[in-house]
Design an enzyme around this catalytic site. Structure first.
Site, PDB file in Angstrom:
ATOM      1  N   ALA A  68      20.934   1.434 -41.564  1.00 37.37           N
ATOM      2  CA  ALA A  68      21.849   2.554 -41.777  1.00 37.37           C
ATOM      3  C   ALA A  68      21.092   3.784 -42.259  1.00 37.37           C
ATOM      4  O   ALA A  68      19.998   3.696 -42.820  1.00 37.37           O
ATOM      5  CB  ALA A  68      22.923   2.168 -42.791  1.00 37.37           C
ATOM      6  N   GLY A 113      21.782  -3.033 -40.391  1.00 40.78           N
ATOM      7  CA  GLY A 113      22.726  -2.916 -39.285  1.00 40.78           C
ATOM      8  C   GLY A 113      22.080  -3.036 -37.925  1.00 40.78           C
ATOM      9  O   GLY A 113      22.720  -3.469 -36.961  1.00 40.78           O
ATOM     10  N   GLU A 116      21.914  -6.636 -37.301  1.00 38.29           N
ATOM     11  CA  GLU A 116      23.258  -7.139 -37.054  1.00 38.29           C
ATOM     12  C   GLU A 116      23.716  -6.827 -35.630  1.00 38.29           C
ATOM     13  O   GLU A 116      24.426  -7.631 -35.013  1.00 38.29           O
ATOM     14  CB  GLU A 116      24.220  -6.568 -38.098  1.00 38.29           C
ATOM     15  CG  GLU A 116      23.979  -7.186 -39.473  1.00 38.29           C
ATOM     16  CD  GLU A 116      24.740  -6.496 -40.592  1.00 38.29           C
ATOM     17  OE1 GLU A 116      25.267  -7.209 -41.464  1.00 38.29           O
ATOM     18  OE2 GLU A 116      24.809  -5.252 -40.599  1.00 38.29           O
ATOM     19  N   GLU A 136      19.507  -5.313 -47.385  1.00 42.70           N
ATOM     20  CA  GLU A 136      20.562  -4.672 -48.183  1.00 42.70           C
ATOM     21  C   GLU A 136      20.487  -4.970 -49.681  1.00 42.70           C
ATOM     22  O   GLU A 136      20.767  -4.064 -50.499  1.00 42.70           O
ATOM     23  CB  GLU A 136      21.940  -5.069 -47.635  1.00 42.70           C
ATOM     24  CG  GLU A 136      22.335  -4.381 -46.337  1.00 42.70           C
ATOM     25  CD  GLU A 136      21.841  -5.101 -45.091  1.00 42.70           C
ATOM     26  OE1 GLU A 136      22.315  -4.768 -43.996  1.00 42.70           O
ATOM     27  OE2 GLU A 136      20.972  -6.000 -45.228  1.00 42.70           O
TER      28      GLU A 136
END
Length: 271
Positions: A68, A113, A116, A136
């Site tokens: 992110a 992300g 992911e 994270e």
């Protein structure tokens, strides 16, 4: 490409039956923000509606996606963060619900992300310079884009916890050995390897592939007995499709099949 590559955060191109979807913020290592997520969801939905039979998702520049855009997190509330996660979920949901396969082609960083997104794809090809992880907790956060749920389903809980709780970052070779990736190749061969995998799928019956993808994903949430019933219920109707009639005839005649479904896709791609 359909768009000015200097302005659009996700590029889209259809070429010879393959949709090439490219994250396009190379100066930010393709960091993910709400705009990227919205464009990516639109691109995947466009692919699913369009003529191409397979999509390849990759990143421009030196990375797939380094996670992110953390600057966007400064000062936001929990409610705003949850709304951002909802926006981020749209492209992974679109990849899962698409009736056609999506391949991730990964080089450089695929973190947070970005990783992911990789986990949401149907097949994965990684370069030997790839680095995949979920960092994270270093920010006081937890993965919110599917990492805590998809990763254990792929690698098992013990290995998943090593990435989730101990911050391990996998190399491309390790991602292959752990069952996350289908292929690991030298970085200069990445796109050719992903395209070769896509072309192998383009030789197969599209309705059969759509059925297989649908029941594999749906079956994950079911007890085995129910999943086996789903398999039979969903695959039985294929025997009456034009693709199956052609495939069986081609096998008996000892020739390559010309699937009507694939022929329609190829014709659409040429228009």
């Amino acid at each position: 490409m359909d768009q000015d590559s200097n302005e659009v955060p996700v590029l889209y191109e259809e070429r010879d039956g393959i949709a090439w979807i490219t994250l396009n913020r190379p100066e930010k290592l393709n960091a993910l923000n709400a705009e990227v997520f919205r464009h990516l969801a639109d691109a995947v939905e466009r692919f699913d509606r369009g003529p191409s039979g397979v999509a390849i998702l990759s990143g421009a520049g030196r990375a797939f996606a380094a996670g992110a855009d953390i600057q966007d997190y400064v000062g936001i509330t929990a409610a705003e963060y949850r709304s951002f996660m909802d926006v981020g979920r749209a492209p992974t949901d679109a990849i899962g619900s698409a009736s056609k396969p999506v391949i991730a082609a990964v080089w450089g960083f695929a973190l947070g992300g970005g990783f992911e997104l990789v986990l949401a794809c149907d097949l994965v090809v990684v370069a030997d310079n790839a680095r995949l992880g979920l960092p994270e907790p270093r920010l006081g956060l937890a993965p919110g884009g599917g990492g805590t749920q998809r990763l254990p389903r792929i690698v098992g809980e013990a290995r998943a916890f090593e990435l989730l709780l101990a911050g391990r970052v996998l190399t491309g070779q390790e991602a292959y050995e752990w069952g996350i990736a289908n292929r690991v190749v030298p970085k200069e061969e990445l796109h050719a390897a992903a395209e070769a995998l896509a072309r192998a799928m383009l030789a197969l019956a599209p309705e059969a592939l759509a059925t297989i993808k649908r029941i594999v994903r749906a079956g994950r949430a079911l007890p085995l007995a129910d999943a086996l019933t789903l398999e039979q219920d969903e695959t039985a109707p294929l025997i009456a499709t034009p693709d199956a009639v052609e495939g069986i005839a081609a096998f008996i005649d000892k020739r390559e099949p010309r699937f009507p479904g694939r022929e329609r896709t190829a014709a659409g791609a040429e228009q």
